[in-house]
Write an enzyme that holds these catalytic residues in place. Structure first.
Site, PDB file in Angstrom:
ATOM      1  N   ILE A 102       1.019  -1.159   0.005  1.00 22.17           N
ATOM      2  CA  ILE A 102      -0.010   0.224  -0.421  1.00 22.17           C
ATOM      3  C   ILE A 102       0.469   1.514   0.369  1.00 22.17           C
ATOM      4  O   ILE A 102       1.814   1.145   0.454  1.00 22.17           O
ATOM      5  CB  ILE A 102      -0.995  -0.113   1.316  1.00 22.17           C
ATOM      6  CG1 ILE A 102      -2.063   1.111   1.136  1.00 22.17           C
ATOM      7  CG2 ILE A 102      -0.305   0.100   2.335  1.00 22.17           C
ATOM      8  CD1 ILE A 102      -3.500   0.935   2.356  1.00 22.17           C
ATOM      9  N   CYS A 103       0.420   2.385  -0.765  1.00 22.32           N
ATOM     10  CA  CYS A 103       0.879   3.431  -0.365  1.00 22.32           C
ATOM     11  C   CYS A 103       2.365   3.924  -1.572  1.00 22.32           C
ATOM     12  O   CYS A 103       1.729   3.032  -2.748  1.00 22.32           O
ATOM     13  CB  CYS A 103       1.590   4.176   0.664  1.00 22.32           C
ATOM     14  SG  CYS A 103       1.665   5.682   0.435  1.00 22.32           S
ATOM     15  N   ALA A 104       3.315   3.697  -0.935  1.00 19.44           N
ATOM     16  CA  ALA A 104       4.614   4.338  -1.332  1.00 19.44           C
ATOM     17  C   ALA A 104       4.803   2.467  -1.605  1.00 19.44           C
ATOM     18  O   ALA A 104       6.280   2.181  -2.571  1.00 19.44           O
ATOM     19  CB  ALA A 104       5.425   4.815  -0.859  1.00 19.44           C
ATOM     20  N   TYR A 124       0.887   5.430  -4.281  1.00 18.54           N
ATOM     21  CA  TYR A 124       0.900   7.371  -3.682  1.00 18.54           C
ATOM     22  C   TYR A 124       1.184   7.546  -5.114  1.00 18.54           C
ATOM     23  O   TYR A 124       2.490   7.878  -5.787  1.00 18.54           O
ATOM     24  CB  TYR A 124       1.853   7.154  -2.459  1.00 18.54           C
ATOM     25  CG  TYR A 124       1.366   8.813  -2.187  1.00 18.54           C
ATOM     26  CD1 TYR A 124       0.290   9.118  -1.682  1.00 18.54           C
ATOM     27  CD2 TYR A 124       1.998   9.932  -2.668  1.00 18.54           C
ATOM     28  CE1 TYR A 124      -0.195  10.086  -0.517  1.00 18.54           C
ATOM     29  CE2 TYR A 124       1.981  10.686  -1.920  1.00 18.54           C
ATOM     30  CZ  TYR A 124       0.743  11.037  -0.988  1.00 18.54           C
ATOM     31  OH  TYR A 124       0.499  12.212  -0.781  1.00 18.54           O
ATOM     32  N   ALA A 149      -3.050  -0.643  -2.534  1.00 20.08           N
ATOM     33  CA  ALA A 149      -3.834   0.102  -2.502  1.00 20.08           C
ATOM     34  C   ALA A 149      -2.862   1.275  -2.686  1.00 20.08           C
ATOM     35  O   ALA A 149      -1.631   1.841  -2.465  1.00 20.08           O
ATOM     36  CB  ALA A 149      -4.018   0.073  -1.099  1.00 20.08           C
TER      37      ALA A 149
END
Length: 182
Positions: A102-104, A124, A149
């Site tokens: 998730i994210c980075a 991200y 995500a």
């Protein structure tokens, strides 16, 4: 019993780590919080989390059903710097086991290791700049055994999807109802 490792390194994003740990445990998954190089890792917001085991302790054991890589800029960089984690995650991909990021983390960790080629993913915004593969502009992307995500604001949706994929629709609905999710 299903099993999952959630990996922590200093600088991890709080909600992106704790929410999957929480929801997967609610679903009855045996979740092991694994510290990359310490039993205590400090989040991007200065919250210390006690890990269950060290990465060096889990390298010789059997692979879990799922691994989760939380984001956070510095946390993702610290995960990506671990050659032992890279080897374990590459083995997860080879065995077609579940990998959540998730994210980075999708770009900074998996992308840096060359594991996103041939996969659809999200991350991200801006974290995949410079990679040869481009992310989708979506909140959540599932591509085979890879679940990605976009950011902290998607942590709940991401975590419920991890539960659904690992434990089934009935359990995901049970957790969804218990937490009063939208």
């Amino acid at each position: 019993m299903k099993s999952a490792f959630v990996f922590l390194a200093d600088g991890f994003e709080d909600v992106e780590a704790i929410t999957p740990i929480d929801y997967l445990r609610r679903a009855g998954v045996s979740v092991t919080v694994v510290g990359i190089d310490s039993k205590i890792h400090v989040s991007s917001h200065q919250v210390g989390v006690q890990c269950d085991r060290l990465l060096s302790d889990v390298l010789q054991g059997s692979l879990p059903d799922m691994v989760v890589l939380p984001g956070g800029g510095k946390g993702s960089e610290n995960l990506a710097a671990s050659s032992d984690l890279k080897e374990l995650v590459m083995h997860m991909f080879q065995e077609k086991k579940l990998v959540g990021a998730i994210c980075a983390a999708p770009a900074v960790v998996l992308g840096a290791w060359g594991l996103l080629a041939g996969h659809s993913f999200c991350c991200y915004p801006g974290s995949a700049d410079g990679l040869p593969v481009k992310p989708l502009d979506k909140r959540l992307v599932i591509d085979g055994n890879l679940i990605t995500a976009r950011a902290a604001g998607v942590a709940e949706e991401f975590s419920l999807e991890l539960v659904r994929i690992l434990c089934g629709e009935v359990m995901a609905e049970k957790i969804h109802a218990a937490i009063l999710a939208r």
